[in-house]
Scaffold this active site. Structure first.
Site, PDB file in Angstrom:
ATOM      1  N   CYS A  79       0.841  -1.199   0.000  1.00 16.28           N
ATOM      2  CA  CYS A  79       0.000   0.000   0.000  1.00 16.28           C
ATOM      3  C   CYS A  79       0.880   1.254   0.000  1.00 16.28           C
ATOM      4  O   CYS A  79       1.448   1.587  -1.022  1.00 16.28           O
ATOM      5  CB  CYS A  79      -1.013  -0.042   1.147  1.00 16.28           C
ATOM      6  SG  CYS A  79      -2.376   1.132   0.941  1.00 16.28           S
ATOM      7  N   HIS A 169      -3.871  -5.153   0.079  1.00 13.82           N
ATOM      8  CA  HIS A 169      -3.453  -5.677   1.382  1.00 13.82           C
ATOM      9  C   HIS A 169      -3.471  -7.208   1.402  1.00 13.82           C
ATOM     10  O   HIS A 169      -4.535  -7.803   1.507  1.00 13.82           O
ATOM     11  CB  HIS A 169      -4.380  -5.137   2.474  1.00 13.82           C
ATOM     12  CG  HIS A 169      -4.138  -3.703   2.792  1.00 13.82           C
ATOM     13  ND1 HIS A 169      -3.627  -3.287   3.991  1.00 13.82           N
ATOM     14  CD2 HIS A 169      -4.313  -2.579   2.051  1.00 13.82           C
ATOM     15  CE1 HIS A 169      -3.507  -1.969   3.984  1.00 13.82           C
ATOM     16  NE2 HIS A 169      -3.919  -1.522   2.817  1.00 13.82           N
ATOM     17  N   GLU A 171      -2.607  -9.032   3.810  1.00 15.63           N
ATOM     18  CA  GLU A 171      -2.941  -9.470   5.174  1.00 15.63           C
ATOM     19  C   GLU A 171      -4.436  -9.394   5.474  1.00 15.63           C
ATOM     20  O   GLU A 171      -4.877  -9.809   6.550  1.00 15.63           O
ATOM     21  CB  GLU A 171      -2.148  -8.650   6.202  1.00 15.63           C
ATOM     22  CG  GLU A 171      -2.650  -7.253   6.468  1.00 15.63           C
ATOM     23  CD  GLU A 171      -2.376  -6.224   5.382  1.00 15.63           C
ATOM     24  OE1 GLU A 171      -2.789  -5.064   5.579  1.00 15.63           O
ATOM     25  OE2 GLU A 171      -1.762  -6.549   4.347  1.00 15.63           O
TER      26      GLU A 171
END
Length: 190
Positions: A79, A169, A171
């Site tokens: 990001c 992202h 995660e």
């Protein structure tokens, strides 16, 4: 061991958790609590630069890491980290056409680097209001992932292949193959 640069973002610890689940030792340091000299003295195999709600100007040591270590050690920007890679090499960071926070998107990719052995396209979760402008993407960087409407979602340095960025992202629980993307980065450490 991986050095995870925390750009004062709560997602940093989700990244640390995923890396721990992949049996990777992680050292988390805030972007203003470590110097380049201290980083050079660490026994690390790679660096991940975390997200942040701001822009590259809010990334602290991250710009120096990319500028001075990007040709020496594997680096993955996530990001803000991705945007900072683009910025360091001369790309323009602009407002995205739409503010995206917590929205899954279809991401197409080239199947290389962190995208190796992933289905194409994948679904990935985006949390951002800024992007690397496609028209100003530096010649040193190749676009490795994109949305249906052509927004840059992944980059890799053409010469230093171990320097990569992803806008989305990995995660996030809504990101398909997020752990595999991180595992692919870990695989390039060897």
């Amino acid at each position: 061991m991986i050095l995870l640069i925390d750009n004062y973002d709560s997602f940093t610890y989700n990244l640390a958790q995923y890396l721990s689940e992949l049996n990777i030792k992680v050292l988390v340091k805030r972007n203003d609590k470590i110097t380049l000299d201290e980083i050079k003295n660490l026994n690390i195999q790679g660096i991940i630069i975390s997200p942040c709600p701001g822009g590259p100007e809010d990334s602290g040591i991250s710009q120096g890491i990319i500028k001075y270590l990007g040709n020496q050690i594997p680096i993955l920007g996530v990001c803000l980290g991705h945007q900072t890679i683009g910025h360091v090499f001369g790309g323009k960071i602009i407002k995205a056409p739409k503010l995206i926070h917590g929205k899954p998107s279809i991401i197409f990719h080239d199947g290389k680097g962190v995208f190796q052995n992933l289905k194409n396209p994948i679904t990935a979760t985006r949390y951002h209001s800024l992007i690397i402008e496609k028209e100003s993407c530096p010649d040193e960087l190749e676009i490795t992932a994109w949305t249906e409407d052509g927004l840059i979602m992944g980059i890799q340095h053409k010469k230093y292949k171990q320097l990569q960025g992803i806008q989305f992202h990995p995660e996030s629980i809504l990101t398909e193959s997020g752990k595999q993307i991180l595992q692919n980065f870990i695989n390039c450490l060897n």
